[in-house]
Design an enzyme around this catalytic site. Structure first.
Site, PDB file in Angstrom:
ATOM      1  N   CYS A 288       0.888  -1.184   0.000  1.00 50.48           N
ATOM      2  CA  CYS A 288       0.000   0.000   0.000  1.00 50.48           C
ATOM      3  C   CYS A 288       0.914   1.219   0.000  1.00 50.48           C
ATOM      4  CB  CYS A 288      -0.914   0.013   1.219  1.00 50.48           C
ATOM      5  SG  CYS A 288      -2.099  -1.328   1.290  1.00 50.48           S
ATOM      6  N   ALA A 289       1.564   1.466  -1.126  1.00 52.00           N
ATOM      7  CA  ALA A 289       2.747   2.328  -1.139  1.00 52.00           C
ATOM      8  C   ALA A 289       2.449   3.822  -1.178  1.00 52.00           C
ATOM      9  CB  ALA A 289       3.651   1.967  -2.325  1.00 52.00           C
ATOM     10  N   GLY A 290       1.258   4.230  -1.577  1.00 51.07           N
ATOM     11  CA  GLY A 290       1.005   5.661  -1.706  1.00 51.07           C
ATOM     12  C   GLY A 290       0.968   6.373  -0.361  1.00 51.07           C
ATOM     13  N   GLY A 292       4.158   7.355  -0.881  1.00 53.77           N
ATOM     14  CA  GLY A 292       5.524   7.009  -1.258  1.00 53.77           C
ATOM     15  C   GLY A 292       6.602   7.248  -0.236  1.00 53.77           C
ATOM     16  N   GLY A 293       6.281   7.794   0.933  1.00 53.34           N
ATOM     17  CA  GLY A 293       7.318   8.078   1.926  1.00 53.34           C
ATOM     18  C   GLY A 293       8.018   6.821   2.419  1.00 53.34           C
ATOM     19  N   LYS A 294       7.231   5.852   2.912  1.00 53.03           N
ATOM     20  CA  LYS A 294       7.845   4.611   3.398  1.00 53.03           C
ATOM     21  C   LYS A 294       8.511   3.859   2.250  1.00 53.03           C
ATOM     22  CE  LYS A 294       4.587   3.899   7.188  1.00 53.03           C
ATOM     23  NZ  LYS A 294       3.583   4.895   6.728  1.00 53.03           N
ATOM     24  N   ASP A 339      -4.439  -3.637  -7.260  1.00 49.17           N
ATOM     25  CA  ASP A 339      -5.286  -3.837  -6.093  1.00 49.17           C
ATOM     26  C   ASP A 339      -4.625  -4.864  -5.184  1.00 49.17           C
ATOM     27  OD1 ASP A 339      -7.215  -4.438  -4.221  1.00 49.17           O
ATOM     28  OD2 ASP A 339      -8.855  -4.609  -5.665  1.00 49.17           O
ATOM     29  N   CYS A 409      -1.803   4.064  10.647  1.00 52.77           N
ATOM     30  CA  CYS A 409      -1.648   5.366  11.300  1.00 52.77           C
ATOM     31  C   CYS A 409      -2.886   5.627  12.151  1.00 52.77           C
ATOM     32  CB  CYS A 409      -1.446   6.470  10.266  1.00 52.77           C
ATOM     33  SG  CYS A 409      -0.940   8.025  11.040  1.00 52.77           S
TER      34      CYS A 409
END
Length: 472
Positions: A288-290, A292-294, A339, A409
């Site tokens: 779940c990359a968006g 992109g920070g992590k 997905d 989060c």
């Protein structure tokens, strides 16, 4: 002719045009965008400030005041609503939203800043004349004069129920959180009154800007050369801009070699990357990359070991943000729009998998104070199936002996431990491992084996992380 008719009439006062105050007009526009379009202040405010600076209307002090007015009003909106409700002769829902925004800005100036009373009232009335008209400006004037009769502490004594009678409602009014959020945070935190008061107070403080020096691309020493930069508290790659600062003006940030990333988010990536692993360590997944920070930090850490990161994000526009964050990474990586509940990769492909799942965001209320008023308890039910499905995908995607990091989060137990416990019941071939030793020097991580960070204890967002090993 009567005596009264002989008296000369007083000349009518000439109409005085309202004085336009660019700072307060901009703050009002930002609040209207948040209210009307469900926009987030941290996305709406920067372009408004840039436009004002480009026009020559604003200097740095004006921008700082506008920012304080917007964020301060949003953070204390619940408290201010209770005060306004005590000063009007109708239910608050019957007050037009634009009028309520002007009133809230005025109340914040009166109760939450050092702006003198006469200036707070007069500037708010002038704002009302500009954006609402003279008629409703009189209403604003009358209400704010009532508010000005007491300070914040005095008003809280009047509008908040006593703690002994209703602890949660008392804290909700005092610290400006919905009652259900107070209850949920208290359940997650545990303990007595002092801890929850500290947490709710921390939610209302302006967070520092935290940068990450992406390994192999920037160094902490380089970022510490910036004005007012100090080392992070916990992450070896973190630098804090202690006096606010403008991250866009930092060359390494502009070049993508560093980024803006909360230290809690950095710690999640570092714990996953540091988990002990036997056998291969060449394929990593951020499922779940968006935005992109992590992913950018993970990609840089993977590059140091010769590993490849696959960053997957369902929404194409967010996948574009991930690609931008990873551009220039020194090692191999790939970004795809997919997905996570129906992945295009084969089971058992990866050695390390991060699933930072969509959630209510209750751990980031410092950054998005308006989110507390938008979320509802039923949102938990909407997220629950997706969170479980994504964790199941993560466990299916990792090889035997590999590590999955489940992160949110949000500290809400329904989004953290409940999800992990439910999924592990269906996966006897997986086990929790103790994540706490992977963050040496970070105190108060909870009873384990998972990790819960807190704004008041760690100065981070309230990130949660469970590390799970696939056993066979």
């Amino acid at each position: 002719m009567s005596e009264q008719s002989r008296r000369p009439r007083r000349p009518a006062k000439p109409y005085r045009r309202p004085q336009k105050d660019p700072v307060r007009i901009l703050a009002f526009e930002a609040l209207r965008a948040v209210d009307e379009r469900d926009a987030y202040a941290n996305l709406v405010l920067p372009p408004l400030l840039r436009k004002a600076r480009d026009k020559g209307d604003f200097d740095a002090r004006d921008a700082a005041l506008a920012t304080e007015l917007v964020y301060g009003t949003l953070r204390r909106q619940g408290t201010y609503d209770a005060v306004i409700a005590a000063c009007v002769d109708r239910p608050l829902r019957e007050v037009d939203p634009p009028v309520l925004d002007v009133l809230s800005l005025g109340v914040h100036q009166l109760l939450g800043t050092r702006i003198p009373t006469h200036a707070a009232v007069s500037s708010s009335v002038e704002l009302a004349r500009v954006v609402l008209g003279d008629g409703r400006a009189k209403f604003v004037n009358a209400v704010l004069r009532k508010v000005a009769q007491d300070d914040l502490e005095g008003w809280i004594e009047k509008v908040a129920p006593p703690y002994d009678e209703d602890p949660e409602d008392h804290l909700a009014v005092v610290h400006s959180h919905p009652r259900w959020v107070v209850s949920a945070l208290w359940d997650s935190l545990g303990g007595g009154r002092a801890g929850i008061e500290d947490l709710l107070a921390a939610d209302n403080e302006r967070p520092e800007v935290t940068l990450v020096a992406r390994p192999g691309r920037a160094t902490v020493e380089e970022l510490l050369g910036e004005e007012a930069a100090v080392p992070g508290r916990w992450s070896p790659y973190a630098v804090r801009l202690a006096e606010g600062g403008e991250p866009g003006a930092v060359p390494a940030v502009g070049e993508g070699r560093a980024g803006v990333q909360d230290e809690g988010s950095q710690l999640v990536a570092l714990a996953l990357a540091g988990a002990p692993l036997e056998g291969s360590d060449s394929m990593w997944l951020d499922g779940c990359a968006g935005p992109g920070g992590k992913a950018a930090l993970l990609a840089a850490l993977a590059a140091e070991r010769g590993a490849t990161l696959l960053a997957s994000e369902k929404q194409p526009h967010r996948a574009g943000l991930v690609a931008k964050a990873l551009a220039g990474n020194p090692g191999p990586y790939q970004v795809i729009a997919a997905d996570g509940t129906r992945p295009p990769w084969r089971p058992g492909t990866f050695d390390r998998v991060l699933m930072d799942v969509p959630c209510t965001g209750l751990g980031a209320l410092r950054r998005r104070p308006e989110a507390r008023w938008r979320r509802r308890p039923e949102d938990l039910d909407n997220f629950a199936p997706l969170q479980r499905a994504l964790l199941r995908t993560a466990l299916d995607s990792v090889r035997v002996g590999g590590i999955v990091g489940y992160a949110t989060c949000s500290p809400h137990l329904a989004e953290t431990r409940a999800v992990v416990a439910d999924v592990l019941k269906q996966h006897p071939d997986a086990e929790l491992i103790d994540a706490r030793p992977l963050l040496p020097g970070v105190p108060a991580l909870g009873e384990g084996p998972d990790i819960q960070l807190w704004p008041h204890l760690h100065g981070t967002d309230a990130m949660y992380l469970a590390l799970i090993r696939r056993t066979g």
